[in-house]
Design a protein around this motif. Structure first.
Motif, PDB file in Angstrom:
ATOM      1  N   GLY A  37      -7.283   7.395   0.539  1.00 19.28           N
ATOM      2  CA  GLY A  37      -6.169   7.943   0.426  1.00 19.28           C
ATOM      3  C   GLY A  37      -5.194   6.840   0.493  1.00 19.28           C
ATOM      4  O   GLY A  37      -4.292   6.934   1.039  1.00 19.28           O
ATOM      5  N   ILE A  38      -5.408   5.721  -0.501  1.00 21.82           N
ATOM      6  CA  ILE A  38      -4.431   4.426  -0.310  1.00 21.82           C
ATOM      7  C   ILE A  38      -4.276   4.057  -1.670  1.00 21.82           C
ATOM      8  O   ILE A  38      -5.452   3.961  -2.661  1.00 21.82           O
ATOM      9  CB  ILE A  38      -5.081   3.359   0.318  1.00 21.82           C
ATOM     10  CG1 ILE A  38      -4.909   3.717   1.836  1.00 21.82           C
ATOM     11  CG2 ILE A  38      -4.052   1.967   0.252  1.00 21.82           C
ATOM     12  CD1 ILE A  38      -5.350   2.832   2.818  1.00 21.82           C
ATOM     13  N   VAL A  52      -5.763  11.750  -7.164  1.00 19.13           N
ATOM     14  CA  VAL A  52      -4.993  11.598  -5.962  1.00 19.13           C
ATOM     15  C   VAL A  52      -3.537  12.495  -6.454  1.00 19.13           C
ATOM     16  O   VAL A  52      -3.274  12.630  -7.408  1.00 19.13           O
ATOM     17  CB  VAL A  52      -4.814  10.545  -5.402  1.00 19.13           C
ATOM     18  CG1 VAL A  52      -6.046   9.777  -5.008  1.00 19.13           C
ATOM     19  CG2 VAL A  52      -3.846   9.566  -6.262  1.00 19.13           C
ATOM     20  N   ASP A  53      -3.033  12.987  -5.244  1.00 26.67           N
ATOM     21  CA  ASP A  53      -1.611  13.674  -5.535  1.00 26.67           C
ATOM     22  C   ASP A  53      -0.987  13.392  -4.012  1.00 26.67           C
ATOM     23  O   ASP A  53      -1.406  12.559  -3.064  1.00 26.67           O
ATOM     24  CB  ASP A  53      -1.829  14.961  -5.602  1.00 26.67           C
ATOM     25  CG  ASP A  53      -2.434  15.945  -4.502  1.00 26.67           C
ATOM     26  OD1 ASP A  53      -2.848  15.386  -3.595  1.00 26.67           O
ATOM     27  OD2 ASP A  53      -2.093  17.193  -4.786  1.00 26.67           O
ATOM     28  N   LYS A  54       0.200  13.655  -3.837  1.00 29.86           N
ATOM     29  CA  LYS A  54       1.136  13.696  -2.828  1.00 29.86           C
ATOM     30  C   LYS A  54       1.229  12.094  -2.540  1.00 29.86           C
ATOM     31  O   LYS A  54       0.928  11.720  -1.193  1.00 29.86           O
ATOM     32  CB  LYS A  54       0.441  14.536  -1.515  1.00 29.86           C
ATOM     33  CG  LYS A  54       0.337  16.021  -1.907  1.00 29.86           C
ATOM     34  CD  LYS A  54      -0.326  16.713  -0.614  1.00 29.86           C
ATOM     35  CE  LYS A  54      -0.226  18.175  -0.966  1.00 29.86           C
ATOM     36  NZ  LYS A  54      -1.378  18.835  -0.162  1.00 29.86           N
ATOM     37  N   VAL A  55       1.854  11.290  -3.522  1.00 30.92           N
ATOM     38  CA  VAL A  55       1.883   9.919  -3.278  1.00 30.92           C
ATOM     39  C   VAL A  55       3.148   9.657  -2.768  1.00 30.92           C
ATOM     40  O   VAL A  55       4.173  10.385  -2.879  1.00 30.92           O
ATOM     41  CB  VAL A  55       1.871   9.102  -4.504  1.00 30.92           C
ATOM     42  CG1 VAL A  55       1.952   7.888  -4.470  1.00 30.92           C
ATOM     43  CG2 VAL A  55       0.516   9.556  -5.185  1.00 30.92           C
ATOM     44  N   GLU A  56       3.277   8.653  -1.728  1.00 28.15           N
ATOM     45  CA  GLU A  56       4.425   8.406  -1.233  1.00 28.15           C
ATOM     46  C   GLU A  56       5.575   8.194  -2.105  1.00 28.15           C
ATOM     47  O   GLU A  56       5.434   7.781  -3.380  1.00 28.15           O
ATOM     48  CB  GLU A  56       4.431   6.918  -0.293  1.00 28.15           C
ATOM     49  CG  GLU A  56       3.913   6.949   0.897  1.00 28.15           C
ATOM     50  CD  GLU A  56       3.797   5.700   1.540  1.00 28.15           C
ATOM     51  OE1 GLU A  56       4.705   5.141   2.228  1.00 28.15           O
ATOM     52  OE2 GLU A  56       2.550   5.176   1.859  1.00 28.15           O
ATOM     53  N   GLU A  57       6.843   8.483  -1.822  1.00 24.81           N
ATOM     54  CA  GLU A  57       7.835   8.593  -2.785  1.00 24.81           C
ATOM     55  C   GLU A  57       8.433   7.357  -3.131  1.00 24.81           C
ATOM     56  O   GLU A  57       8.932   7.122  -4.454  1.00 24.81           O
ATOM     57  CB  GLU A  57       9.093   9.440  -2.133  1.00 24.81           C
ATOM     58  CG  GLU A  57       9.321  10.774  -1.732  1.00 24.81           C
ATOM     59  CD  GLU A  57      10.663  11.226  -1.331  1.00 24.81           C
ATOM     60  OE1 GLU A  57      11.644  10.714  -1.563  1.00 24.81           O
ATOM     61  OE2 GLU A  57      10.454  12.398  -0.649  1.00 24.81           O
ATOM     62  N   ASN A  85       0.940  -1.269   0.067  1.00 18.53           N
ATOM     63  CA  ASN A  85       0.009   0.157  -0.100  1.00 18.53           C
ATOM     64  C   ASN A  85       0.958   1.411   0.010  1.00 18.53           C
ATOM     65  O   ASN A  85       2.035   1.186   0.393  1.00 18.53           O
ATOM     66  CB  ASN A  85      -0.944  -0.093   1.185  1.00 18.53           C
ATOM     67  CG  ASN A  85      -2.152  -0.909   1.222  1.00 18.53           C
ATOM     68  OD1 ASN A  85      -2.419  -1.367   0.312  1.00 18.53           O
ATOM     69  ND2 ASN A  85      -2.509  -1.297   2.486  1.00 18.53           N
ATOM     70  N   TYR A  86       0.440   2.398  -0.605  1.00 22.56           N
ATOM     71  CA  TYR A  86       0.986   3.655  -0.605  1.00 22.56           C
ATOM     72  C   TYR A  86       0.289   4.552  -0.035  1.00 22.56           C
ATOM     73  O   TYR A  86      -1.089   4.634  -0.567  1.00 22.56           O
ATOM     74  CB  TYR A  86       1.411   3.843  -2.180  1.00 22.56           C
ATOM     75  CG  TYR A  86       2.700   2.592  -2.599  1.00 22.56           C
ATOM     76  CD1 TYR A  86       3.799   3.067  -2.338  1.00 22.56           C
ATOM     77  CD2 TYR A  86       1.990   1.777  -3.381  1.00 22.56           C
ATOM     78  CE1 TYR A  86       4.672   2.079  -3.024  1.00 22.56           C
ATOM     79  CE2 TYR A  86       2.889   0.999  -3.874  1.00 22.56           C
ATOM     80  CZ  TYR A  86       4.196   1.057  -3.566  1.00 22.56           C
ATOM     81  OH  TYR A  86       5.189   0.091  -4.010  1.00 22.56           O
ATOM     82  N   LYS A  87       0.382   5.593   0.698  1.00 17.13           N
ATOM     83  CA  LYS A  87      -0.590   6.629   1.011  1.00 17.13           C
ATOM     84  C   LYS A  87      -0.588   7.757  -0.048  1.00 17.13           C
ATOM     85  O   LYS A  87       0.291   7.989  -0.649  1.00 17.13           O
ATOM     86  CB  LYS A  87      -0.137   7.127   2.474  1.00 17.13           C
ATOM     87  CG  LYS A  87      -0.262   6.072   3.537  1.00 17.13           C
ATOM     88  CD  LYS A  87       0.264   6.799   4.856  1.00 17.13           C
ATOM     89  CE  LYS A  87       0.177   5.970   6.027  1.00 17.13           C
ATOM     90  NZ  LYS A  87       0.689   6.242   7.151  1.00 17.13           N
ATOM     91  N   CYS A  88      -1.817   8.175  -0.103  1.00 18.18           N
ATOM     92  CA  CYS A  88      -1.602   9.383  -0.959  1.00 18.18           C
ATOM     93  C   CYS A  88      -2.754  10.484  -0.494  1.00 18.18           C
ATOM     94  O   CYS A  88      -3.438  10.130   0.389  1.00 18.18           O
ATOM     95  CB  CYS A  88      -2.059   9.140  -2.432  1.00 18.18           C
ATOM     96  SG  CYS A  88      -3.747   8.000  -2.439  1.00 18.18           S
ATOM     97  N   VAL A 142      -2.627  -1.621  -9.985  1.00 19.79           N
ATOM     98  CA  VAL A 142      -2.827  -0.995  -9.020  1.00 19.79           C
ATOM     99  C   VAL A 142      -4.378  -0.752  -8.786  1.00 19.79           C
ATOM    100  O   VAL A 142      -5.168  -0.693  -9.744  1.00 19.79           O
ATOM    101  CB  VAL A 142      -2.122   0.433  -8.614  1.00 19.79           C
ATOM    102  CG1 VAL A 142      -0.720   0.147  -8.676  1.00 19.79           C
ATOM    103  CG2 VAL A 142      -2.496   1.455  -9.748  1.00 19.79           C
ATOM    104  N   LYS A 143      -4.743  -0.292  -7.530  1.00 18.23           N
ATOM    105  CA  LYS A 143      -6.087  -0.056  -7.269  1.00 18.23           C
ATOM    106  C   LYS A 143      -5.800   1.464  -6.488  1.00 18.23           C
ATOM    107  O   LYS A 143      -5.452   1.613  -5.356  1.00 18.23           O
ATOM    108  CB  LYS A 143      -7.018  -0.938  -6.451  1.00 18.23           C
ATOM    109  CG  LYS A 143      -8.182  -0.456  -5.862  1.00 18.23           C
ATOM    110  CD  LYS A 143      -8.856  -1.444  -4.969  1.00 18.23           C
ATOM    111  CE  LYS A 143     -10.276  -0.987  -4.677  1.00 18.23           C
ATOM    112  NZ  LYS A 143     -11.054  -2.221  -4.071  1.00 18.23           N
ATOM    113  N   VAL A 144      -6.531   2.394  -7.075  1.00 22.95           N
ATOM    114  CA  VAL A 144      -6.680   3.539  -6.392  1.00 22.95           C
ATOM    115  C   VAL A 144      -7.723   3.715  -5.815  1.00 22.95           C
ATOM    116  O   VAL A 144      -9.137   3.898  -6.354  1.00 22.95           O
ATOM    117  CB  VAL A 144      -6.494   4.729  -7.670  1.00 22.95           C
ATOM    118  CG1 VAL A 144      -6.511   6.048  -6.917  1.00 22.95           C
ATOM    119  CG2 VAL A 144      -5.217   4.510  -8.334  1.00 22.95           C
TER     120      VAL A 144
END
Length: 138
Positions: free
Chosen positions: A130-131, A106-111, A5-8, A123-125
């Protein structure tokens, strides 16, 4: 099965799954053929490739507000829009158009996302939560 998972940050809520398609260039939706979803802007890194049904990752929108909104609308009416969008720099037109077109943005996704994810990974947005979930590595 979720691999990672990646936060966004949610801009336009909703959720969608699909193959990732990265663009290093900004996107002008008016320069995408609405009947095919293929980028027709000759000097663009995605020239000749389709964004239809993809999770589109790009730095920013380009072009005037009318051109951007109409381009997104034409893609949606022809069922050739991206399933979701991940942007680095969201502008007002992109935000408003995504909300109106009911498209997760979305924006501001983990690096780590851009370091670990490649074109064609699935992927699933989930913009609402916010994941971004990595479902399949290619």
């Amino acid at each position: 099965m979720t691999i990672k998972n990646y936060k966004c940050h949610k801009i336009s809520e909703g959720q969608a799954s699909g193959e990732v398609l990265f663009s290093k260039d900004g996107i002008c939706f008016y320069l995408i053929d609405p009947k095919t979803g293929v980028v027709i802007q000759k000097n663009h890194c995605l020239f000749g490739k389709s964004i239809a049904g993809k999770v589109l990752v790009f730095p920013n929108g380009t072009g005037s507000s009318v051109v951007q909104a109409d381009g997104m609308y034409q893609l949606k009416m022809n069922h050739n829009e991206p399933k979701a969008m991940i942007v680095k720099n969201a502008d007002t037109t992109l935000v408003a158009s995504s909300i109106i077109m009911d498209m997760p943005l979305v924006d501001k996704v983990e690096e780590d996302f851009e370091k670990e994810i490649n074109n064609k990974d699935v992927v699933k947005v989930n913009a609402t939560e916010g994941i971004i979930k990595l479902l399949k590595k290619v």
